[in-house]
Write a protein that holds these residues in place. Structure first.
Motif, PDB file in Angstrom:
ATOM      1  N   GLY A  52       0.825  -1.199   0.000  1.00 50.77           N
ATOM      2  CA  GLY A  52       0.000   0.000   0.000  1.00 50.77           C
ATOM      3  C   GLY A  52       0.857   1.245   0.000  1.00 50.77           C
ATOM      4  O   GLY A  52       0.468   2.289  -0.531  1.00 50.77           O
ATOM      5  N   GLY A  53       2.002   1.170   0.610  1.00 44.68           N
ATOM      6  CA  GLY A  53       2.973   2.260   0.645  1.00 44.68           C
ATOM      7  C   GLY A  53       4.362   1.649   0.538  1.00 44.68           C
ATOM      8  O   GLY A  53       4.517   0.507   0.101  1.00 44.68           O
ATOM      9  N   THR A  54       5.353   2.427   0.942  1.00 41.71           N
ATOM     10  CA  THR A  54       6.724   1.927   0.912  1.00 41.71           C
ATOM     11  C   THR A  54       7.346   2.081   2.289  1.00 41.71           C
ATOM     12  O   THR A  54       7.013   3.014   3.033  1.00 41.71           O
ATOM     13  CB  THR A  54       7.578   2.682  -0.113  1.00 41.71           C
ATOM     14  OG1 THR A  54       7.537   4.085   0.184  1.00 41.71           O
ATOM     15  CG2 THR A  54       7.057   2.455  -1.531  1.00 41.71           C
ATOM     16  N   THR A  55       8.226   1.163   2.621  1.00 40.07           N
ATOM     17  CA  THR A  55       8.989   1.264   3.858  1.00 40.07           C
ATOM     18  C   THR A  55      10.447   0.946   3.551  1.00 40.07           C
ATOM     19  O   THR A  55      10.740   0.200   2.609  1.00 40.07           O
ATOM     20  CB  THR A  55       8.477   0.306   4.941  1.00 40.07           C
ATOM     21  OG1 THR A  55       8.573  -1.039   4.457  1.00 40.07           O
ATOM     22  CG2 THR A  55       7.044   0.601   5.316  1.00 40.07           C
ATOM     23  N   TYR A  56      11.328   1.525   4.331  1.00 43.80           N
ATOM     24  CA  TYR A  56      12.760   1.360   4.130  1.00 43.80           C
ATOM     25  C   TYR A  56      13.463   1.131   5.457  1.00 43.80           C
ATOM     26  O   TYR A  56      13.055   1.663   6.492  1.00 43.80           O
ATOM     27  CB  TYR A  56      13.356   2.614   3.474  1.00 43.80           C
ATOM     28  CG  TYR A  56      12.813   2.902   2.103  1.00 43.80           C
ATOM     29  CD1 TYR A  56      11.722   3.739   1.937  1.00 43.80           C
ATOM     30  CD2 TYR A  56      13.382   2.318   0.970  1.00 43.80           C
ATOM     31  CE1 TYR A  56      11.202   3.999   0.673  1.00 43.80           C
ATOM     32  CE2 TYR A  56      12.873   2.578  -0.298  1.00 43.80           C
ATOM     33  CZ  TYR A  56      11.775   3.415  -0.428  1.00 43.80           C
ATOM     34  OH  TYR A  56      11.274   3.655  -1.689  1.00 43.80           O
ATOM     35  N   ALA A  57      14.533   0.345   5.406  1.00 43.37           N
ATOM     36  CA  ALA A  57      15.409   0.241   6.559  1.00 43.37           C
ATOM     37  C   ALA A  57      16.050   1.608   6.789  1.00 43.37           C
ATOM     38  O   ALA A  57      16.320   2.348   5.832  1.00 43.37           O
ATOM     39  CB  ALA A  57      16.483  -0.809   6.302  1.00 43.37           C
ATOM     40  N   ASP A  58      16.290   1.924   8.046  1.00 41.82           N
ATOM     41  CA  ASP A  58      16.886   3.227   8.369  1.00 41.82           C
ATOM     42  C   ASP A  58      18.203   3.436   7.640  1.00 41.82           C
ATOM     43  O   ASP A  58      18.534   4.551   7.240  1.00 41.82           O
ATOM     44  CB  ASP A  58      17.101   3.341   9.880  1.00 41.82           C
ATOM     45  CG  ASP A  58      15.803   3.523  10.640  1.00 41.82           C
ATOM     46  OD1 ASP A  58      15.812   3.302  11.864  1.00 41.82           O
ATOM     47  OD2 ASP A  58      14.779   3.891  10.017  1.00 41.82           O
ATOM     48  N   SER A  59      18.939   2.357   7.453  1.00 42.91           N
ATOM     49  CA  SER A  59      20.266   2.456   6.853  1.00 42.91           C
ATOM     50  C   SER A  59      20.242   2.845   5.374  1.00 42.91           C
ATOM     51  O   SER A  59      21.276   3.242   4.832  1.00 42.91           O
ATOM     52  CB  SER A  59      21.019   1.135   7.016  1.00 42.91           C
ATOM     53  OG  SER A  59      20.305   0.074   6.406  1.00 42.91           O
ATOM     54  N   VAL A  60      19.087   2.737   4.729  1.00 41.25           N
ATOM     55  CA  VAL A  60      19.024   3.047   3.294  1.00 41.25           C
ATOM     56  C   VAL A  60      18.074   4.185   2.972  1.00 41.25           C
ATOM     57  O   VAL A  60      17.962   4.587   1.807  1.00 41.25           O
ATOM     58  CB  VAL A  60      18.636   1.802   2.467  1.00 41.25           C
ATOM     59  CG1 VAL A  60      19.546   0.626   2.793  1.00 41.25           C
ATOM     60  CG2 VAL A  60      17.178   1.426   2.670  1.00 41.25           C
ATOM     61  N   LYS A  61      17.393   4.706   3.968  1.00 38.90           N
ATOM     62  CA  LYS A  61      16.444   5.794   3.722  1.00 38.90           C
ATOM     63  C   LYS A  61      17.137   6.983   3.066  1.00 38.90           C
ATOM     64  O   LYS A  61      18.221   7.380   3.479  1.00 38.90           O
ATOM     65  CB  LYS A  61      15.801   6.250   5.031  1.00 38.90           C
ATOM     66  CG  LYS A  61      14.676   5.367   5.499  1.00 38.90           C
ATOM     67  CD  LYS A  61      14.073   5.883   6.798  1.00 38.90           C
ATOM     68  CE  LYS A  61      12.976   4.962   7.291  1.00 38.90           C
ATOM     69  NZ  LYS A  61      12.438   5.382   8.607  1.00 38.90           N
ATOM     70  N   GLY A  62      16.488   7.507   2.048  1.00 33.84           N
ATOM     71  CA  GLY A  62      17.047   8.638   1.328  1.00 33.84           C
ATOM     72  C   GLY A  62      18.043   8.255   0.253  1.00 33.84           C
ATOM     73  O   GLY A  62      18.438   9.104  -0.551  1.00 33.84           O
TER      74      GLY A  62
END
Length: 115
Positions: A52-62
């Motif tokens: 429904g949306g997207t999620t990312y590990a903190d280490s790869v965000k951005g």
């Protein structure tokens, strides 16, 4: 359902790679998908997911972006500003049709980031 992952390789730190995972053997669209990565001796780590949306590990965000193309039944992972610690085997993981179908795994593609 068969998954074919591609796009891995060797890149210098700061560079970019785009991984792609193509689903075949099904007439249904991708319902949800994830990319994981694993290094020797460590557990497989969730990198990014899309549903429904997207999620990312903190280490790869951005730095990483997950996307899907329902017309082609593919899921991509655009990886920018790569770091040596991103070195791993990357696996795609896909669920088709709806939430109650099983997850399917791709065979993995090696990403190596040199410093």
């Amino acid at each position: 359902v068969q998954l074919q992952a591609s796009g891995g390789g060797l890149v210098q730190a700061g560079g970019s790679l785009r991984l792609s995972c193509a689903a075949s053997g099904t007439t249904f669209s991708i319902y949800a998908a994830s990319w994981y990565r694993q290094t020797p001796g460590k557990q497989r780590e969730l990198v990014a997911s899309i549903g429904g949306g997207t999620t990312y590990a903190d280490s790869v965000k951005g730095r990483f972006t997950i996307s899907r193309d329902n017309a082609k039944n593919t899921v991509d992972l655009q990886m920018n500003s790569l770091k040596p610690e991103d070195t791993a085997v990357y696996y795609c993981n896909i669920k088709v049709r709806h939430a109650f179908t099983p997850w399917y795994w791709g065979q993995g593609t090696q990403v190596t980031v040199s410093s």
